[in-house]
Design a protein around this motif. Structure first.
Motif, PDB file in Angstrom:
ATOM      1  N   TYR A 151      -3.196  72.468  53.437  1.00 52.93           N
ATOM      2  CA  TYR A 151      -3.396  71.586  54.430  1.00 52.93           C
ATOM      3  C   TYR A 151      -2.685  70.122  54.148  1.00 52.93           C
ATOM      4  CZ  TYR A 151      -5.182  67.707  57.621  1.00 52.93           C
ATOM      5  OH  TYR A 151      -5.484  66.416  58.240  1.00 52.93           O
TER       6      TYR A 151
ATOM      7  N   LYS B 137       0.559  68.548  55.954  1.00 55.26           N
ATOM      8  CA  LYS B 137       0.277  67.536  56.877  1.00 55.26           C
ATOM      9  C   LYS B 137       0.157  65.879  56.190  1.00 55.26           C
ATOM     10  CE  LYS B 137      -0.491  70.394  60.200  1.00 55.26           C
ATOM     11  NZ  LYS B 137       0.519  70.379  61.672  1.00 55.26           N
TER      12      LYS B 137
ATOM     13  N   LYS C 240     -13.002  69.405  59.152  1.00 56.46           N
ATOM     14  CA  LYS C 240     -12.705  70.577  60.195  1.00 56.46           C
ATOM     15  C   LYS C 240     -13.662  70.792  61.146  1.00 56.46           C
ATOM     16  CE  LYS C 240     -10.836  75.295  59.463  1.00 56.46           C
ATOM     17  NZ  LYS C 240     -10.635  76.422  58.843  1.00 56.46           N
TER      18      LYS C 240
END
Length: 550
Positions: free
Chosen positions: A107, A111, A541
């Motif tokens: 991630y 990102k 998350k």
């Protein structure tokens, strides 16, 4: 009554703290669906202890490791971590780290501006244990990051523990990989390495998402309504209440409690006299979690680090400054001794494991056998190696004692003279024979790693050297810590648990503010930040995908 509270602002998610775990939680919560996220930061700077650290992440079976052709195995990982913390690991939380760590790294790579790479050959900290990686692969280093990308926010990141900005990654620095042209370009672009690179790149991800950081907002109390955490009461810069409602939840990521003397004496297994983290780590998150009914775990442990008192406080409200002591003790020609003049540990062992040796208790004398303790070196050492904040051959720092003989040095320091003379003679004889029979210093890959050993020599002489050239020097060392390892226990989603093992709705924890995922273990370089960022990610998350606004 909570319905009578006047809120100064509202958000989907409120993150307390701004270190690596906190910023990871904030950006993950935002990206997974909680668009309105706010960070409350106690000080005027972001980065916490992350920015002051080496900035490495220890994550087994990580994608960068696999891309480099270094395979890993779940059974090996579990065997290694079980050996580090026998019988102390929560299987569900451990599995969340093992699965979530690689996911978190993927991630971040996709990102955010965070750029990581395998630190070649960096061994696990206990390479002799089952399941360890003696040749490395699980520790990740940060690429240097340009603070010019932060614009007006570049001065808002906590400084490094280094005396000057490191313009390359840690691997580039220790291997001398930067040529003069590249170094000049890095300086022009205000590149930083180590923890500043990690904190700076995460902060840029926060800025790019327009996640506000509310500076000088010290969270003091959690607001609970019908068993659920619905907000936070903080102190603003003037000491007034600043109340923030959290529609989805609150993430405690405020660091440890190593600067809170009362909490240290209450919980830790032994003395902690020289913390090297940011002095704002006073256990604010722990106290809020206790007030909210959180179950606690791992409270007796810390991430131990040897340190030196550089400067005493100069005014009533100031705090002392301690220097890291991780390298000096491991080089050839250095030993650690207790008040009897005896060595008590392999000086090249990893700092966390070595720190535990300081708490050996002598029941006959009713005292800690290895506190106080001193670093002993000679003039050959001082002219070849930097010592703490002093370059090789530089002026003798104020905290270093000097004498023409070992006997004089011992009397000056408060060490038994006969004991020190005998120990140095014994140690020198073992060095000349090529083996440390007492503590096996130099027998494994960690002891001989080039970051702290001397690559001019072959093992075991990368870490073993005689002490025989006057004058001689002694430095009183401290039982320091990078941070504490205890706090509220969480489940696999980073939700804080109560004493019935049920999640406290709306409350999450990550980083050094939570009960450590790995118990008392410290797997390798980045052993705090790897789990810390993983559970920051898992908290964000879960808040983004599973918790509706209320």
């Amino acid at each position: 009554m909570t319905e009578d509270l006047v809120w100064h602002r509202e958000a989907d998610v409120v993150v307390l703290g701004s270190g690596g775990a906190a910023m990871t939680a904030a950006i993950a919560a935002h990206d997974f669906g909680a668009k309105d996220v706010v960070i409350l930061e106690k000080t005027g700077m972001v980065g916490g202890t992350t920015a002051m650290s080496g900035g490495m992440l220890w994550v087994p079976n990580n994608p960068h490791q696999l891309a480099a052709g270094i395979e890993d195995d779940d059974e090996d990982i579990v065997a290694y971590l079980d050996a580090l913390s026998p019988g102390a690991l929560d299987p569900d939380v451990l599995m969340a780290f093992m699965e979530g760590g690689p996911e978190m790294l993927g991630y971040l790579a996709e990102k955010t501006p965070v750029k990581l790479h395998v630190f070649n050959d960096f061994p696990d900290y206990q390479p002799y244990l089952p399941g360890a990686k003696p040749q490395g692969g699980r520790s990740l280093d940060n690429a240097a990051f340009s603070f010019a990308r932060l614009g007006k926010w570049s001065q808002r990141v906590n400084p490094s523990k280094m005396a000057y900005p490191l313009r390359g990654s840690l691997m580039e620095a220790v291997t001398g990989a930067l040529d003069e042209t590249t170094l000049a370009e890095r300086e022009a672009g205000d590149y930083r390495g180590l923890g500043q690179a990690l904190a700076g790149s995460l902060f840029l991800a926060v800025i790019e998402r327009d996640i506000p950081v509310e500076f000088e907002k010290r969270a003091r109390h959690l607001v609970k309504d019908n068993g659920r955490i619905i907000g936070v009461v903080a102190d603003d810069a003037d000491g007034n209440d600043y109340r923030v409602r959290a529609r989805r939840g609150v993430v405690i990521a405020t660091g440890g409690f190593e600067w809170n003397e009362k909490l240290v004496k209450t919980f830790l297994r032994g003395p902690l006299t020289g913390p090297v983290s940011v002095p704002e780590n006073e256990g604010d998150g722990l106290l809020m979690a206790i007030e909210a009914g959180a179950q606690l775990g791992n409270m007796q442990h810390a991430y131990w680090m040897q340190s030196v008192l550089e400067m005493k406080p100069q005014h009533r409200n100031a705090k002392p400054n301690y220097l890291l002591g991780s390298d000096e003790r491991a080089r050839p020609g250095a030993i650690l001794v207790n008040r009897t003049g005896k060595r008590f540990v392999n000086e090249a062992a990893n700092y966390n494991a070595l720190g535990k040796a300081l708490h050996a208790f002598d029941g006959g004398r009713h005292e800690y056998a290895n506190l106080p303790y001193w670093l002993i070196i000679d003039d050959r050492y001082r002219n070849k190696y930097h010592t703490f904040n002093t370059p090789a051959g530089g002026p003798v720092p104020s905290f270093m004692m000097q004498a023409d003989t070992l006997e004089e040095l011992a009397k000056m320091a408060g060490i038994d003279p006969a004991g020190l003379l005998a120990e140095v003679a014994h140690f020198n004889a073992m060095v000349r024979a090529g083996h440390d029979d007492d503590f096996c210093r130099g027998d494994n890959s960690y002891d001989n790693f080039y970051m702290w050993g001397d690559m001019d020599y072959e093992p075991p002489y990368r870490t073993l050297g005689v002490i025989d050239q006057a004058p001689f020097y002694a430095v009183k060392m401290e039982a320091g810590a990078l941070g504490t390892a205890g706090g509220p226990r969480t489940n696999a989603e980073a939700q804080v648990l109560d004493w019935n093992d049920e999640p406290i709705p709306g409350l999450y924890a990550a980083g050094n503010a939570m009960a450590a995922v790995l118990g008392e273990g410290y797997g390798g370089a980045g052993g705090t930040l790897g789990p810390g960022l993983t559970f920051g990610y898992l908290a964000g998350k879960h808040l983004g995908t599973h918790i509706p606004n209320r």
